[in-house]
Design an enzyme around this catalytic site. Structure first.
Site, PDB file in Angstrom:
ATOM      1  N   LYS A 169       0.847  -1.208   0.000  1.00 12.75           N
ATOM      2  CA  LYS A 169       0.000   0.000   0.000  1.00 12.75           C
ATOM      3  C   LYS A 169       0.883   1.258   0.000  1.00 12.75           C
ATOM      4  CE  LYS A 169      -3.760  -2.452   2.235  1.00 12.75           C
ATOM      5  NZ  LYS A 169      -4.439  -2.852   3.481  1.00 12.75           N
ATOM      6  N   ASP A 180     -10.846   2.895   4.494  1.00 14.68           N
ATOM      7  CA  ASP A 180     -11.157   1.467   4.394  1.00 14.68           C
ATOM      8  C   ASP A 180     -12.667   1.231   4.351  1.00 14.68           C
ATOM      9  OD1 ASP A 180      -9.117  -0.341   4.028  1.00 14.68           O
ATOM     10  OD2 ASP A 180      -8.556  -0.453   6.149  1.00 14.68           O
ATOM     11  N   GLN A 221      -4.371  -1.556   9.907  1.00 14.22           N
ATOM     12  CA  GLN A 221      -4.275  -2.887   9.286  1.00 14.22           C
ATOM     13  C   GLN A 221      -4.775  -3.970  10.254  1.00 14.22           C
ATOM     14  OE1 GLN A 221      -3.164  -3.515   6.016  1.00 14.22           O
ATOM     15  NE2 GLN A 221      -3.814  -5.609   6.410  1.00 14.22           N
TER      16      GLN A 221
END
Ligand code: NAP
Length: 288
Positions: A52, A119, A96
Site C-alpha cells: 500500500k 477502508d 491494518q
C-alpha cells in the site's frame, strides 16, 4: 472466455490517480496523504501494508507508515487514532487488521473519523454504502464492482451468488450487487458455512463471487456454462519456489475457466484492485 485482469485495470486506475495528483500539485497544493497503522510483526500484514505504501509513492501521494509494538495497549492505540483524526496533514488512514487479540478491533475501527475512514469499515460509511449514498466503499468490494464495471459485465437482472459473509468482503459485495445501480441490480444469494446445498445455488448463478479462503472450493461441476467468476480468495499454499509458497484462490481456475465467460485470476485479479481502490478513496478524502 475473458480474463478480468485486475493487474492491468489497477494500473490504469493508478495512472488516472497519478494524473489527478499532478494537477493538484501543479495548483500549489500538497499531495493527498495516506497513513497506515500496523500493530505487531505479522508477515502477511507487513506485506500488505508495504505494497500500500509503495502504491502511494507510485501515484505521488504522501504516505506514513506507523509501526507499533504488539504490546501496545488498547487505550494507547485509541490515542494514536485520536491523533490521526486530528492531524490535518493526513487525509485518510487505515488500521491494518488483524489486531492482536488483547485489542478490541471493533472499538478501534469505531474510533476512526468516518471522514478519514478510507477502508470504509466505520458503521457510518457501511450504512451509507447500504443506502446507496456517497461514501468510502471498502476497497475489496469496491474493486470487484470497478472490475465488473470496466469490463462492462452485465449484472442487471442476473443471479449473483456470493460465497462468504464477512464484514469486509462477502456482505458488502452482496449489498453492492443488489443495489439499484450499475453495476448492481442483481438478484443476490449470500451463502456461508451454514448454507445447505451450495452446489444447487451456484449451478443457478450467472455470477459467482467467492470469498471464503478455501482453495479449489468452486469446481467445474458447480457452475453453469457462461458463468462470471470473481475469485476473492487468497490462500498461501506451500510449494518448492524460493518464497516457499504460492498464492491460490477459491476456484479451480484451470477447469472452471473453460466454462466461464469472464473470470478473475489469482493472483492478478481482485487483489491488485483492492490497493487501487484504497488510493481512490484517499484521493476522495483529500478532495472532500
Ligand atoms: P472470513 O472472514 O474468514 O470469512 C469467510 C466466509 O466464508 C465466512 O462467511 C464463512 O462462513 C464462509 N465459509 C467458510 N467455509 C465455508 C464453506 N465451506 N461453505 C460456505 N461458506 C463458507 O474471510 P474474508 O476476510 O472475507 O476473506 C475471504 C477470502 O478472501 C480469504 O482468502 C482472504 O484472504 C481473501 N481476501 C482477499 C482480499 C483481496 O484483496 N483480494 C481482501 C480480503 C480478503 P461463516 O460466516 O458461517 O463462518
Amino acid at each position: 472466455m475473458t480474463i478480468l485482469d485486475g493487474k492491468k485495470t489497477s494500473n490504469d486506475i493508478k495512472s488516472e490517480i497519478a494524473i489527478s495528483v499532478k494537477e493538484i500539485v501543479a495548483k500549489g497544493s500538497r499531495p493527498p496523504h495516506l497513513a497506515a497503522v500496523i500493530v505487531g510483526e505479522d508477515g502477511a500484514s507487513l506485506t500488505y501494508v508495504g505494497s500500500k505504501v509503495r502504491a502511494c509513492k507510485r501515484v505521488g501521494f504522501e504516505s506514513t507508515l506507523i509501526k507499533l509494538s504488539d504490546k501496545i495497549t488498547e487505550s494507547e492505540l485509541l490515542l494514536k487514532v485520536k491523533e490521526l483524526n486530528e492531524n490535518n496533514a493526513i487525509d485518510g488512514y487505515i488500521v491494518q487488521l488483524p489486531l492482536p487479540s488483547h485489542i478490541n478491533s471493533q472499538k478501534i475501527l469505531m474510533a476512526v473519523d468516518p471522514d478519514k475512514d478510507v477502508d470504509g469499515f466505520h458503521p457510518t460509511n457501511f450504512g451509507k454504502m447500504a443506502l446507496n449514498l456517497p461514501t468510502f466503499i471498502s476497497a475489496t468490494p469496491y474493486g470487484i464492482m470497478e472490475l465488473l464495471n470496466r469490463y462492462n459485465v452485465e449484472t442487471s437482472g442476473k443471479h449473483t451468488v456470493v460465497i462468504g459473509r464477512s464484514d469486509i468482503v462477502g456482505r458488502p459485495v452482496s449489498i453492492l450487487m443488489s443495489r439499484k445501480s450499475n453495476p448492481g441490480n442483481s438478484t443476490v444469494t449470500l451463502a456461508h458455512s451454514r448454507t445447505k446445498n451450495i452446489k444447487e445455488l451456484t449451478l443457478q448463478a450467472d455470477i459467482i463471487i467467492s470469498a471464503l479462503g478455501t482453495p479449489d472450493f468452486v469446481t467445474k461441476d458447480m457452475v453453469k456454462d457462461g458463468v462470471v467468476i470473481v475469485d476473492v480468495g487468497i490462500t498461501r499454499v506451500k510449494d518448492d519456489s524460493k518464497k516457499g509458497y504460492k498464492i491460490v484462490g477459491d476456484v479451480d481456475f484451470e477447469n472452471v475457466s473453460k466454462k466461464s465467460s469472464y473470470i478473475t485470476p489469482v493472483p492478478g485479479g481482485v487483489g491488485p484492485m483492492t490497493i487501487a481502490m484504497l488510493l481512490k478513496n484517499t484521493l476522495q478524502a483529500f478532495l472532500k
